[in-house]
Design a protein around this motif. Sequence first.
Motif, PDB file in Angstrom:
ATOM      1  N   LEU A  49       0.864  -1.175   0.000  1.00 15.46           N
ATOM      2  CA  LEU A  49       0.000   0.000   0.000  1.00 15.46           C
ATOM      3  C   LEU A  49       0.902   1.226   0.000  1.00 15.46           C
ATOM      4  O   LEU A  49       1.769   1.372   0.870  1.00 15.46           O
ATOM      5  CB  LEU A  49      -0.906   0.006   1.228  1.00 15.46           C
ATOM      6  N   VAL A  50       0.704   2.099  -0.963  1.00 19.26           N
ATOM      7  CA  VAL A  50       1.537   3.287  -1.136  1.00 19.26           C
ATOM      8  C   VAL A  50       0.723   4.538  -0.802  1.00 19.26           C
ATOM      9  O   VAL A  50      -0.391   4.717  -1.320  1.00 19.26           O
ATOM     10  CB  VAL A  50       2.064   3.394  -2.578  1.00 19.26           C
ATOM     11  N   LYS A  51       1.275   5.379   0.060  1.00 19.49           N
ATOM     12  CA  LYS A  51       0.703   6.712   0.271  1.00 19.49           C
ATOM     13  C   LYS A  51       1.206   7.582  -0.869  1.00 19.49           C
ATOM     14  O   LYS A  51       2.397   7.879  -0.959  1.00 19.49           O
ATOM     15  CB  LYS A  51       1.120   7.286   1.620  1.00 19.49           C
ATOM     16  N   VAL A  52       0.320   7.977  -1.747  1.00 21.05           N
ATOM     17  CA  VAL A  52       0.708   8.609  -3.008  1.00 21.05           C
ATOM     18  C   VAL A  52       1.158  10.052  -2.770  1.00 21.05           C
ATOM     19  O   VAL A  52       0.447  10.841  -2.146  1.00 21.05           O
ATOM     20  CB  VAL A  52      -0.462   8.578  -4.012  1.00 21.05           C
ATOM     21  N   ALA A  53       2.335  10.388  -3.280  1.00 23.73           N
ATOM     22  CA  ALA A  53       2.822  11.767  -3.243  1.00 23.73           C
ATOM     23  C   ALA A  53       2.456  12.501  -4.524  1.00 23.73           C
ATOM     24  O   ALA A  53       2.011  13.647  -4.496  1.00 23.73           O
ATOM     25  CB  ALA A  53       4.334  11.791  -3.040  1.00 23.73           C
ATOM     26  N   LEU A  54       2.673  11.848  -5.660  1.00 24.78           N
ATOM     27  CA  LEU A  54       2.296  12.388  -6.962  1.00 24.78           C
ATOM     28  C   LEU A  54       1.856  11.239  -7.855  1.00 24.78           C
ATOM     29  O   LEU A  54       2.435  10.152  -7.807  1.00 24.78           O
ATOM     30  CB  LEU A  54       3.467  13.097  -7.644  1.00 24.78           C
ATOM     31  N   ALA A  55       0.850  11.493  -8.673  1.00 29.61           N
ATOM     32  CA  ALA A  55       0.414  10.530  -9.681  1.00 29.61           C
ATOM     33  C   ALA A  55       0.596  11.145 -11.058  1.00 29.61           C
ATOM     34  O   ALA A  55       0.267  12.314 -11.277  1.00 29.61           O
ATOM     35  CB  ALA A  55      -1.041  10.140  -9.463  1.00 29.61           C
ATOM     36  N   SER A  56       1.134  10.367 -11.970  1.00 31.82           N
ATOM     37  CA  SER A  56       1.395  10.843 -13.322  1.00 31.82           C
ATOM     38  C   SER A  56       0.159  10.669 -14.199  1.00 31.82           C
ATOM     39  O   SER A  56      -0.671   9.798 -13.955  1.00 31.82           O
ATOM     40  CB  SER A  56       2.565  10.055 -13.912  1.00 31.82           C
ATOM     41  N   ILE A  57       0.049  11.509 -15.228  1.00 37.33           N
ATOM     42  CA  ILE A  57      -0.993  11.340 -16.241  1.00 37.33           C
ATOM     43  C   ILE A  57      -0.302  11.108 -17.578  1.00 37.33           C
ATOM     44  O   ILE A  57       0.339  12.009 -18.128  1.00 37.33           O
ATOM     45  CB  ILE A  57      -1.914  12.566 -16.327  1.00 37.33           C
ATOM     46  N   ASN A  58      -0.418   9.895 -18.074  1.00 36.51           N
ATOM     47  CA  ASN A  58       0.161   9.515 -19.349  1.00 36.51           C
ATOM     48  C   ASN A  58      -0.930   9.441 -20.417  1.00 36.51           C
ATOM     49  O   ASN A  58      -2.116   9.321 -20.091  1.00 36.51           O
ATOM     50  CB  ASN A  58       0.844   8.153 -19.235  1.00 36.51           C
ATOM     51  N   PRO A  59      -0.566   9.480 -21.712  1.00 35.32           N
ATOM     52  CA  PRO A  59      -1.576   9.256 -22.750  1.00 35.32           C
ATOM     53  C   PRO A  59      -2.358   7.960 -22.556  1.00 35.32           C
ATOM     54  O   PRO A  59      -3.552   7.905 -22.852  1.00 35.32           O
ATOM     55  CB  PRO A  59      -0.746   9.230 -24.042  1.00 35.32           C
ATOM     56  N   SER A  60      -1.698   6.932 -22.040  1.00 34.66           N
ATOM     57  CA  SER A  60      -2.409   5.671 -21.800  1.00 34.66           C
ATOM     58  C   SER A  60      -3.496   5.832 -20.744  1.00 34.66           C
ATOM     59  O   SER A  60      -4.544   5.170 -20.812  1.00 34.66           O
ATOM     60  CB  SER A  60      -1.416   4.582 -21.377  1.00 34.66           C
ATOM     61  N   GLY A  76     -16.096   2.341 -10.538  1.00 30.92           N
ATOM     62  CA  GLY A  76     -15.908   2.546  -9.107  1.00 30.92           C
ATOM     63  C   GLY A  76     -14.492   2.360  -8.613  1.00 30.92           C
ATOM     64  O   GLY A  76     -14.188   2.654  -7.456  1.00 30.92           O
ATOM     65  N   GLN A  77     -13.587   1.892  -9.493  1.00 33.17           N
ATOM     66  CA  GLN A  77     -12.178   1.753  -9.128  1.00 33.17           C
ATOM     67  C   GLN A  77     -11.461   3.083  -9.379  1.00 33.17           C
ATOM     68  O   GLN A  77     -11.809   3.821 -10.309  1.00 33.17           O
ATOM     69  CB  GLN A  77     -11.508   0.673  -9.975  1.00 33.17           C
ATOM     70  N   PRO A  78     -10.434   3.402  -8.584  1.00 33.55           N
ATOM     71  CA  PRO A  78      -9.622   4.583  -8.893  1.00 33.55           C
ATOM     72  C   PRO A  78      -8.887   4.417 -10.226  1.00 33.55           C
ATOM     73  O   PRO A  78      -8.475   3.313 -10.577  1.00 33.55           O
ATOM     74  CB  PRO A  78      -8.625   4.651  -7.735  1.00 33.55           C
ATOM     75  N   ALA A  79      -8.753   5.507 -10.951  1.00 30.69           N
ATOM     76  CA  ALA A  79      -7.988   5.502 -12.186  1.00 30.69           C
ATOM     77  C   ALA A  79      -6.513   5.766 -11.880  1.00 30.69           C
ATOM     78  O   ALA A  79      -6.141   6.071 -10.749  1.00 30.69           O
ATOM     79  CB  ALA A  79      -8.541   6.561 -13.135  1.00 30.69           C
ATOM     80  N   GLY A  80      -5.672   5.683 -12.906  1.00 36.14           N
ATOM     81  CA  GLY A  80      -4.267   6.056 -12.775  1.00 36.14           C
ATOM     82  C   GLY A  80      -3.328   4.876 -12.720  1.00 36.14           C
ATOM     83  O   GLY A  80      -3.427   4.033 -11.840  1.00 36.14           O
ATOM     84  N   PHE A  81      -2.374   4.835 -13.659  1.00 36.13           N
ATOM     85  CA  PHE A  81      -1.472   3.697 -13.785  1.00 36.13           C
ATOM     86  C   PHE A  81      -0.143   3.846 -13.046  1.00 36.13           C
ATOM     87  O   PHE A  81       0.542   2.855 -12.818  1.00 36.13           O
ATOM     88  CB  PHE A  81      -1.138   3.460 -15.271  1.00 36.13           C
ATOM     89  N   GLU A  82       0.256   5.068 -12.674  1.00 39.81           N
ATOM     90  CA  GLU A  82       1.653   5.245 -12.255  1.00 39.81           C
ATOM     91  C   GLU A  82       1.783   6.398 -11.266  1.00 39.81           C
ATOM     92  O   GLU A  82       1.070   7.399 -11.368  1.00 39.81           O
ATOM     93  CB  GLU A  82       2.495   5.538 -13.505  1.00 39.81           C
ATOM     94  N   GLY A  83       2.703   6.270 -10.305  1.00 38.71           N
ATOM     95  CA  GLY A  83       2.929   7.346  -9.355  1.00 38.71           C
ATOM     96  C   GLY A  83       4.168   7.115  -8.515  1.00 38.71           C
ATOM     97  O   GLY A  83       4.970   6.210  -8.764  1.00 38.71           O
ATOM     98  N   VAL A  84       4.308   7.967  -7.476  1.00 37.93           N
ATOM     99  CA  VAL A  84       5.415   7.857  -6.542  1.00 37.93           C
ATOM    100  C   VAL A  84       4.864   8.098  -5.142  1.00 37.93           C
ATOM    101  O   VAL A  84       3.900   8.847  -4.955  1.00 37.93           O
ATOM    102  CB  VAL A  84       6.527   8.882  -6.871  1.00 37.93           C
ATOM    103  N   GLY A  85       5.463   7.444  -4.165  1.00 39.29           N
ATOM    104  CA  GLY A  85       5.025   7.649  -2.790  1.00 39.29           C
ATOM    105  C   GLY A  85       5.772   6.729  -1.844  1.00 39.29           C
ATOM    106  O   GLY A  85       6.735   6.051  -2.223  1.00 39.29           O
TER     107      GLY A  85
END
Length: 346
Positions: A49-60, A76-85
């Motif tokens: 489980l990651v506490k998200v600091a930043l999430a990226s927005i890619n074309p995908s 109902g699921q969160p979107a977003g494929f990639e981030g840091v935390g």
Amino acid sequence: MTLPATMRALLLNDDGYTTRPSGSVLEAMEPYVTPGTIAVPTPKASQVLVKVALASINPSDVMFIKGMYGQPRAKGQPAGFEGVGEVVAAGEDAGAQKLVGKRVAFATGISNWGAWAEYAVAEAAACLPLIDGVKDVDGAAMIVNPLTAIAMFDIVKQEGEKAFILTAAASQLCKLIMGIARDEGYRPIAIVRRDDQIPLLEKAGAAIVLNAEAPDFGQRLAETCKNEKPRILLDAVTGPLAATIFNAMPRRARWIIYGRLDQAETPIQEPGQLIFMHKKIEGFWLTEWMRSTDPQRKGAAVMEAQKRFADGRWSTDVTAIVPFADAMKRVPEELAKPNGKVFIAP
């Protein structure tokens, strides 16, 4: 660490795929995601489980929330494929447990979408502990673009020709590829649609930049292919433009498709070239590269990417870091700006 019971997230509005494709531009967030509050997920044995600091927005990500990516949505699921935390909890597996307390770049994967949230679940194997010197903006965009850049440049090197062609060349991914190419003496040929992008890409490492909207594009493309003999086309666009480029390329050219920014039909102008000129059309998907590549090569690619960011050879061009509360309004307008990446800060 005491974790909250609930979290804020941008939740998918629909299941599966769309029946009405709408192009690659995110015109608004409301048709596709809704801000909401859901339970903080519990990681399974191999997950963290990651506490998200930043999430990226890619074309995908854009194609996915619009139901036009190669994988189905889950309402109902969160979107977003990639981030840091920071990893704040883990499943029982030793590989997951050892990541607790570490700052990681992470990919949520096909079954665990969720980087556009305060907390995200990811497989431990899809997390990269970050070395000192890697900024959060670099870490949040560490996996999709940098590893794709290294993997696709490996294809260029294996082909043996110094020149190669990139479409959508002003993208962050292409600028990363051109940075490696410049360092290793290769000659990227960048295809863009605006003259103001030309000096930016020359600075990024392009040997030649061609504007596909220029009246003499066809002539310049033919001359470039004759002189440079590029045999790799790294294509995120498809459509008539990519078909025109492929048609102009020499014998044994390989058209490698990794995106579809142009929703128009993609013609094969001269099918006979596939027979008599030994040309090939193929696809690239980073997930498959991760599955099939030797672990030692993957490890080396991960470390190479981090070192390039840490020592300044690579950098992430940032358009905006958008607070979660402003995401619905601001993300589309920020994505419409050229030449940089947009992030969500939960």
